[in-house]
Design a protein around this motif. Sequence first.
Motif, PDB file in Angstrom:
ATOM      1  N   TRP A  32       1.521   4.733  -0.166  1.00 40.80           N
ATOM      2  CA  TRP A  32       2.779   4.692   0.150  1.00 40.80           C
ATOM      3  C   TRP A  32       2.711   4.081   1.688  1.00 40.80           C
ATOM      4  O   TRP A  32       3.189   2.261   1.750  1.00 40.80           O
ATOM      5  CB  TRP A  32       3.828   5.659  -0.173  1.00 40.80           C
ATOM      6  CG  TRP A  32       4.384   5.171  -1.362  1.00 40.80           C
ATOM      7  CD1 TRP A  32       4.019   6.625  -2.274  1.00 40.80           C
ATOM      8  CD2 TRP A  32       5.044   4.585  -2.011  1.00 40.80           C
ATOM      9  NE1 TRP A  32       4.250   6.593  -3.287  1.00 40.80           N
ATOM     10  CE2 TRP A  32       4.574   5.133  -3.644  1.00 40.80           C
ATOM     11  CE3 TRP A  32       5.395   3.312  -1.999  1.00 40.80           C
ATOM     12  CZ2 TRP A  32       5.596   3.675  -4.573  1.00 40.80           C
ATOM     13  CZ3 TRP A  32       5.926   2.586  -3.078  1.00 40.80           C
ATOM     14  CH2 TRP A  32       6.002   3.181  -4.443  1.00 40.80           C
ATOM     15  N   TRP A  33       1.473   4.703   2.795  1.00 42.22           N
ATOM     16  CA  TRP A  33       1.774   4.021   3.547  1.00 42.22           C
ATOM     17  C   TRP A  33       0.721   2.396   3.426  1.00 42.22           C
ATOM     18  O   TRP A  33       0.731   2.040   4.087  1.00 42.22           O
ATOM     19  CB  TRP A  33       0.420   4.907   4.569  1.00 42.22           C
ATOM     20  CG  TRP A  33       0.575   5.990   5.199  1.00 42.22           C
ATOM     21  CD1 TRP A  33       0.889   7.856   4.918  1.00 42.22           C
ATOM     22  CD2 TRP A  33       1.800   6.031   6.072  1.00 42.22           C
ATOM     23  NE1 TRP A  33       1.454   7.901   5.739  1.00 42.22           N
ATOM     24  CE2 TRP A  33       2.266   7.275   6.414  1.00 42.22           C
ATOM     25  CE3 TRP A  33       2.991   4.822   6.345  1.00 42.22           C
ATOM     26  CZ2 TRP A  33       3.770   7.705   6.978  1.00 42.22           C
ATOM     27  CZ3 TRP A  33       3.796   5.194   7.385  1.00 42.22           C
ATOM     28  CH2 TRP A  33       3.710   6.588   8.099  1.00 42.22           C
ATOM     29  N   LEU A  36       3.283  -0.142   2.778  1.00 40.27           N
ATOM     30  CA  LEU A  36       3.921  -0.275   3.675  1.00 40.27           C
ATOM     31  C   LEU A  36       3.413  -1.667   5.102  1.00 40.27           C
ATOM     32  O   LEU A  36       3.727  -2.232   4.939  1.00 40.27           O
ATOM     33  CB  LEU A  36       4.408   1.260   4.883  1.00 40.27           C
ATOM     34  CG  LEU A  36       5.405   0.674   5.885  1.00 40.27           C
ATOM     35  CD1 LEU A  36       5.953   0.148   5.448  1.00 40.27           C
ATOM     36  CD2 LEU A  36       5.640   1.894   6.738  1.00 40.27           C
ATOM     37  N   LEU A  40       4.673  -4.995   5.810  1.00 44.90           N
ATOM     38  CA  LEU A  40       4.462  -5.551   7.383  1.00 44.90           C
ATOM     39  C   LEU A  40       3.597  -6.618   7.112  1.00 44.90           C
ATOM     40  O   LEU A  40       4.287  -7.805   7.982  1.00 44.90           O
ATOM     41  CB  LEU A  40       4.453  -4.272   7.729  1.00 44.90           C
ATOM     42  CG  LEU A  40       5.473  -3.070   7.622  1.00 44.90           C
ATOM     43  CD1 LEU A  40       4.591  -1.967   8.596  1.00 44.90           C
ATOM     44  CD2 LEU A  40       6.162  -3.439   8.086  1.00 44.90           C
TER      45      LEU A  40
END
Length: 135
Positions: A32-33, A36, A40
């Motif tokens: 999930w990082w 993200l 971005l």
Amino acid sequence: MSPKYVGFGEAVKLFFTNYVNFGGRSTRSEYWWVFLFNILVSLALYPITVATGLSFLSVLWSLGTLLPGIGLSIRRLHDAGHSGWWILINLVPIVGLIITLVFTLTASVPANEWGEPASSNADTPAPANEESSAN
């Protein structure tokens, strides 16, 4: 080596380090990082693409992260206890996305054929042998 829970920076580093690694496991935090991070970067590339008309930047980003993304998804499926072949369920519109979302949100399972689960003390060294501490 057992996977571990990671922060944003380490997750991105692992994402590019394990470029075509389709074996092993990846934790939810790593998955999930990176998810993200990709959002971005895509959001940052969008205004550049619109302003300059250079759509090749977005295309290059997409191509550059295709294989690491597939590898990360397969390792995440392994961590949740599923075969990497489940990634092909994404070819089924809508239903495939929902199934993949559920699988990636699923907690890690105990040790399986792809390795040990992550532990919060993965960086902690193993205790010394009792025999050697007795001497």
